[in-house]
Design an enzyme around this catalytic site. Structure first.
Site, PDB file in Angstrom:
ATOM      1  N   ASP A  52      -0.900  51.246 -75.478  1.00 17.34           N
ATOM      2  CA  ASP A  52      -1.478  51.331 -76.826  1.00 17.34           C
ATOM      3  C   ASP A  52      -1.475  49.957 -77.503  1.00 17.34           C
ATOM      4  OD1 ASP A  52      -1.825  54.042 -76.458  1.00 17.34           O
ATOM      5  OD2 ASP A  52      -0.188  54.639 -77.806  1.00 17.34           O
TER       6      ASP A  52
ATOM      7  N   ASN B 177      -0.969  51.127 -67.656  1.00 14.73           N
ATOM      8  CA  ASN B 177      -0.171  52.206 -68.253  1.00 14.73           C
ATOM      9  C   ASN B 177       0.930  52.666 -67.309  1.00 14.73           C
ATOM     10  OD1 ASN B 177      -1.008  52.632 -70.879  1.00 14.73           O
ATOM     11  ND2 ASN B 177      -2.592  54.078 -70.320  1.00 14.73           N
TER      12      ASN B 177
ATOM     13  N   GLU C 169     -10.008  53.365 -72.616  1.00 16.40           N
ATOM     14  CA  GLU C 169      -9.935  51.906 -72.582  1.00 16.40           C
ATOM     15  C   GLU C 169     -11.322  51.274 -72.606  1.00 16.40           C
ATOM     16  OE1 GLU C 169     -10.132  53.197 -68.281  1.00 16.40           O
ATOM     17  OE2 GLU C 169      -9.134  53.926 -70.068  1.00 16.40           O
TER      18      GLU C 169
ATOM     19  N   ASP D 225     -14.900  47.553 -70.523  1.00 14.56           N
ATOM     20  CA  ASP D 225     -13.820  48.329 -69.936  1.00 14.56           C
ATOM     21  C   ASP D 225     -12.633  47.398 -69.689  1.00 14.56           C
ATOM     22  OD1 ASP D 225     -13.124  51.031 -68.652  1.00 14.56           O
ATOM     23  OD2 ASP D 225     -12.622  49.611 -67.063  1.00 14.56           O
TER      24      ASP D 225
END
Length: 187
Positions: free
Chosen positions: A66, A57, A93, A49
């Site tokens: 991204d 983000n 993610e 993770d």
């Protein structure tokens, strides 16, 4: 130019953002590895993770997120040295790594190399206590005697890796935790 059926199938197995295999391919590969001679010496699975990715983000935007995921995937893939070890985007993610013919101790060594490869990128993340993007990893290993239990073995491998991942995250992130699968405990 028309793509062959084999090329179309391969393209369907890939995650468009990161270029690594997708979750559907991961599930098929886990089941195949557990059913084959590839696990005659056991098999290991990592669940990975990207730490505090929602905060990343929020701070940097989705396009930067991204790009970050693509860089992380590339670094992890580079740290996997054996052709049989495969990287997958498991969702959002989260990533998975399948390592046939690999016991827990060897898998922990590879997991550390993967963790370091991502940390060495030093992708800035001011919302992280580390100041850069890190990953947490949950490692699960299953021995050959338990690997041949098909779907039950697959589910147990994922369950144990998931629990180890959450221990790593709860332990402060940028960490690795592990567990050994036992189908006796799964029942």
């Amino acid at each position: 130019m028309v793509m062959s059926e084999a090329k179309l199938r391969k393209k369907a197995e890939l995650d468009g953002l990161t270029g690594v295999f997708n979750r559907e391919a991961a599930m098929a590969r886990i089941e195949k590895a557990l059913a084959s001679e590839d696990c005659s010496h056991g098999c290991s699975l990592f669940l990975v993770d990207v730490d505090n990715f929602k905060l990343y983000n929020d701070a940097y935007g989705h396009l930067a997120g991204d790009a970050c995921l693509a860089r992380v995937a590339k670094a992890m893939g580079t740290a996997l040295l054996r052709p049989a070890d495969e990287l997958f985007r498991y969702g959002g993610e989260e990533f998975a790594v399948i390592m046939p013919q690999t016991g827990r101790e060897q898998a922990l060594g590879v997991a550390e190399r993967v963790r370091e490869a991502v940390a060495d990128l030093r992708v800035p993340h001011y919302k992280s206590s580390f100041g850069f993007v890190t990953i947490s990893i949950g490692v699960a290993a299953i021995d050959a005697a338990n690997a041949h239990f098909g779907q039950k073995a697959c589910e147990e491998l994922i369950r144990v890796a998931d629990k180890a991942l959450y221990r790593a995250k709860n332990g402060g992130r940028n960490k690795i935790d592990s567990g050994q699968c036992s189908l006796d405990e799964a029942n």
